[in-house]
Design a protein around this motif. Structure first.
Motif, PDB file in Angstrom:
ATOM      1  N   ASP A  58      54.567  63.313  30.051  1.00  0.00           N
ATOM      2  CA  ASP A  58      55.853  63.259  30.765  1.00  0.00           C
ATOM      3  C   ASP A  58      56.008  61.861  31.356  1.00  0.00           C
ATOM      4  O   ASP A  58      55.221  61.451  32.219  1.00  0.00           O
ATOM      5  CB  ASP A  58      55.884  64.314  31.874  1.00  0.00           C
ATOM      6  CG  ASP A  58      57.220  64.364  32.609  1.00  0.00           C
ATOM      7  OD1 ASP A  58      58.037  63.443  32.439  1.00  0.00           O
ATOM      8  OD2 ASP A  58      57.436  65.329  33.359  1.00  0.00           O
ATOM      9  N   SER A  60      57.804  60.734  33.555  1.00  0.00           N
ATOM     10  CA  SER A  60      58.070  60.689  34.994  1.00  0.00           C
ATOM     11  C   SER A  60      56.857  61.072  35.841  1.00  0.00           C
ATOM     12  O   SER A  60      56.915  61.004  37.075  1.00  0.00           O
ATOM     13  CB  SER A  60      59.239  61.614  35.340  1.00  0.00           C
ATOM     14  OG  SER A  60      58.897  62.976  35.131  1.00  0.00           O
ATOM     15  N   ASP A  61      55.766  61.487  35.213  1.00  0.00           N
ATOM     16  CA  ASP A  61      54.600  61.971  35.956  1.00  0.00           C
ATOM     17  C   ASP A  61      53.604  60.826  36.166  1.00  0.00           C
ATOM     18  O   ASP A  61      52.681  60.632  35.372  1.00  0.00           O
ATOM     19  CB  ASP A  61      53.950  63.127  35.191  1.00  0.00           C
ATOM     20  CG  ASP A  61      52.789  63.751  35.961  1.00  0.00           C
ATOM     21  OD1 ASP A  61      52.548  63.339  37.110  1.00  0.00           O
ATOM     22  OD2 ASP A  61      52.123  64.645  35.404  1.00  0.00           O
ATOM     23  N   HIS A  62      53.801  60.073  37.252  1.00  0.00           N
ATOM     24  CA  HIS A  62      52.946  58.907  37.496  1.00  0.00           C
ATOM     25  C   HIS A  62      52.446  58.857  38.937  1.00  0.00           C
ATOM     26  O   HIS A  62      52.091  57.802  39.451  1.00  0.00           O
ATOM     27  CB  HIS A  62      53.698  57.607  37.169  1.00  0.00           C
ATOM     28  CG  HIS A  62      55.032  57.487  37.843  1.00  0.00           C
ATOM     29  ND1 HIS A  62      55.172  57.056  39.138  1.00  0.00           N
ATOM     30  CD2 HIS A  62      56.276  57.754  37.392  1.00  0.00           C
ATOM     31  CE1 HIS A  62      56.460  57.046  39.456  1.00  0.00           C
ATOM     32  NE2 HIS A  62      57.158  57.466  38.419  1.00  0.00           N
ATOM     33  N   PRO A  92      53.904  57.557  31.046  1.00  0.00           N
ATOM     34  CA  PRO A  92      54.683  56.837  32.063  1.00  0.00           C
ATOM     35  C   PRO A  92      54.428  55.331  31.993  1.00  0.00           C
ATOM     36  O   PRO A  92      53.264  54.901  31.954  1.00  0.00           O
ATOM     37  CB  PRO A  92      54.151  57.410  33.385  1.00  0.00           C
ATOM     38  CG  PRO A  92      53.466  58.686  33.026  1.00  0.00           C
ATOM     39  CD  PRO A  92      52.943  58.499  31.637  1.00  0.00           C
TER      40      PRO A  92
END
Length: 259
Positions: A58, A60-62, A92
């Protein structure tokens, strides 16, 4: 049906997600753990990078990058594996920047290719029927890859864990010496070709075309509409063969390791 392929340098993310999912099922790791959307894949018996890597899924998963990498490192060390990360277009950008800043380096790039099976010119009959002899298939695969025969139990564990229908294709000479091998995994309308290899002394003699044609024909008969495969970017002979079959780029992924 049009050939599935990326539409931008970053990739067609829904397509990437789908091909990643079928790729995981086609080459299953012994242990899969999720940290958020990061998939942590580990296999104590087999050293394959695809079976032992962190795969962020994903963009956005950072959050908490350093902490999560440290947790993953401890898991990998418990398996005796170096921490390895696989960067797809789903990773990401902040994570990749973090790896660069921490001295990590890319060490291999792999192309994921797709082809429309309906458009391929394939033989009407199968020149090679798929085998059901997993033990012999593993022996041939390890021999052609020049890998340790001691990996046979680990490779058997991987192959027997594959849930979708599989076709094991082999070509041997009259004395039983291995010449070519390919694994085809048919997952609904997608079919993946893995473990494709031709004996170094027998290349450019049509064996690769023969065994790949049989695998793809079997996949089409089984109901697959799109074929996919993965190849390292510097394997020019394999890339040339795949291009002749009509395979086109879908996306690339990269392996990262610590300094």
């Amino acid at each position: 049906m049009q050939t599935m392929q990326a539409t931008s340098p970053g990739g067609n993310l829904p397509l990437v997600r789908r091909l990643e999912a079928v790729g995981f099922r086609a080459w299953p790791a012994a242990t899969v753990i999720y940290d958020g959307s990061w998939q942590i894949r580990l296999s104590g018996g087999h050293p394959s990078k695809r079976l032992n890597c962190v795969v962020p899924l994903d963009p956005s998963d950072h959050r908490d990058l350093a902490l999560r990498l440290e947790k993953a490192r401890k898991r990998f060390h418990s398996y005796g594996r170096p921490l390895t990360l696989r960067e797809t277009p789903l990773a990401p950008p902040q994570l990749i920047d973090h790896l660069s800043q921490q001295g990590w380096s890319r060490f291999e790039t792999v192309k994921v290719l797709t082809a429309n099976l309906a458009q391929l010119e394939l033989p009407e009959t199968l020149d090679r029927l798929p085998s059901h002899d997993i033990g012999r298939f593993i022996d041939v695969s390890l021999s052609l890859a020049g890998e340790d025969p001691g990996l046979k139990p680990a490779l058997a564990e991987v192959l027997t864990a594959i849930k979708p229908p599989t076709g094991l294709f082999m070509i041997e000479n009259a004395e039983g010496a291995p010449l070519a091998v390919a694994l085809c995994v048919q997952d609904n309308d997608l079919a993946g070709v893995l473990g494709f290899s031709v004996s170094a002394g027998q290349r450019r003699q049509g064996l690769g075309t023969e065994i790949l044609s049989s695998a793809l024909r079997w996949a089409r008969i089984s109901g697959a509409r799109t074929a996919w495969l993965q190849v390292v970017t510097d394997n020019e002979p394999a890339l040339a063969l795949y291009r002749k079959f009509g395979f086109q780029d879908a996306y690339e992924y990269h392996y990262w390791r610590e300094a």
